[in-house]
Write an enzyme that holds these catalytic residues in place. Structure first.
Site, PDB file in Angstrom:
ATOM      1  N   HIS A  63     123.844  28.469 -95.491  1.00 55.07           N
ATOM      2  CA  HIS A  63     123.954  28.224 -94.047  1.00 55.07           C
ATOM      3  C   HIS A  63     124.953  27.096 -93.808  1.00 55.07           C
ATOM      4  CE1 HIS A  63     121.354  24.544 -94.188  1.00 55.07           C
ATOM      5  NE2 HIS A  63     120.998  25.118 -95.303  1.00 55.07           N
ATOM      6  N   SER A  79     120.896  25.905-100.066  1.00 58.08           N
ATOM      7  CA  SER A  79     121.876  24.926 -99.561  1.00 58.08           C
ATOM      8  C   SER A  79     122.661  24.279-100.702  1.00 58.08           C
ATOM      9  CB  SER A  79     121.177  23.873 -98.690  1.00 58.08           C
ATOM     10  OG  SER A  79     120.282  24.501 -97.798  1.00 58.08           O
TER      11      SER A  79
END
Lengths: 286, 68
Positions: free
Chosen positions: A157, A134
């Site tokens: 993501h 992330s």
């Protein structure tokens, strides 16, 4: 006399450590600080070591505007940012190694760290170990050169929003803007395109509970997100090489600056004081 | 805004009762994260330094107890 005092205070400390529940005994020697306890125990004191390479670890969550409960292992940006400034300022420090094993965290804190690392004038190398997920992705690519361990992973993501949503369209637009900030940064500081990174963010079928992509070691290097796979020795070798290049560049600049002004022809421009920006990834050298 | 592979529910699940909050203190010129105890002493959790040599110094080793 002083050795007797030392023995007594050492014995008192030993009692305190063996019986942590009992109240610790005070030492009679006011000058006897905690720092002397290695001598009291007869342990060897390590020689002073002043390396020119410093290291910063980004581990666990990247903590930002909200204090995370202490069951989270967190890296606080208020700790890291002054350290980065100190590294940039110290003349003894010539290079910075950033080691990451992070699950992500606060977007703005992560981007702040990434931007500050990217804007440093000293050579920086990052090494992703375990995971650089992330918000760890922009931090990893922010360094001048990045490595990933063959078994390390990076999860890419979409940003999520939890809690009450007042305006759906406005919230969506805000999320998209935040996402664009990250995509733009990653595309500017790595070899991956913004379109490819966005596609990786929204891939379905790879993650069981989310959309996105997990890239492992070599795959991260192949897609251009990370420069190379490797470990500590490769990262240190690269950093040392970059430090040498950096020094050579500075010496070259000094050579250009050195001639005294009165001897310089009047029609020539003055010395260049601003160091030109060089992109290490493109192999640019002065 | 959090961007993490850990869900916000897990991140902000609440503080375990038996785990006191960490404090950052200066000790012998170094910044440390410590877990304070009720006896006026604290246990070093981590050393906040960029100098690798500092991590070889046993005075700052995790688990070492220091007077607060």
């Amino acid at each position: 006399m002083s050795s007797t005092k030392g023995l007594l205070s050492g014995a008192a400390r030993l009692r305190n450590e063996l019986n942590p529940d009992t109240p610790p005994e005070e030492s009679n020697d006011s000058n006897d600080e905690q720092g002397n306890h290695l001598n009291d125990y007869g342990e060897l004191r390590l020689p002073e070591m002043h390396g020119n390479i410093h290291v910063i670890t980004i581990i666990g969550q990247v903590e930002g505007h909200l204090i995370m409960p202490s069951q989270n292992k967190a890296t606080k940006y208020e700790h890291i940012i002054p350290q980065l400034v100190a590294v940039e300022q110290s003349p003894e420090i010539e290079g910075l190694l950033v080691i990451l094993n992070t699950v992500g965290g606060d977007v703005e804190a992560g981007l702040a760290l990434a931007e500050i690392i990217a804007s440093m004038s000293k050579p920086t190398v990052s090494l992703v170990l375990g995971g650089g997920h992330s918000i760890g992705v922009p931090i990893a690519v922010a360094a001048d050169y990045s490595f990933i361990a063959p078994t390390a992973t990076m999860t890419i993501h979409p940003i999520r929003l939890t809690g009450m949503v007042v305006g759906v369209q406005q919230s969506f637009d805000y999320l998209e803007k935040m996402q664009d900030r990250i995509i733009d940064f990653v595309a500017r500081h790595s070899h991956i395109s913004a379109a490819q990174f966005r596609q990786m963010m929204t891939t379905t079928g790879e993650l069981a509970r989310d959309v996105g992509t997990v890239v492992v070691g070599e795959a991260a290097a192949e897609c251009g997100l990370i420069d190379e796979t490797g470990g500590l020795s490769q990262a240190m070798d690269k950093l040392r090489q970059m430090i040498e290049d950096h020094k050579a560049s500075e010496q070259g600049q000094e050579a250009r600056i050195d001639p005294p002004r009165e001897k310089a022809p009047a029609d020539k421009p003055g010395p260049i004081f601003k160091r030109p920006h060089r992109d290490w990834r493109k192999g640019e050298k002065p | 805004m959090i961007w993490s592979i850990i869900s916000e529910e897990d991140i902000f699940a609440g503080q375990p009762v038996d785990m006191p909050a960490l404090r950052s203190v200066d000790h012998l010129g170094k910044r440390l994260l410590i877990r304070p105890g009720s006896d006026g002493w604290g246990e070093i959790v981590s050393l906040l330094s960029t100098a690798p040599a500092d991590f070889l110094d046993g005075r700052f080793a995790p688990g070492t107890r220091i007077r607060l």
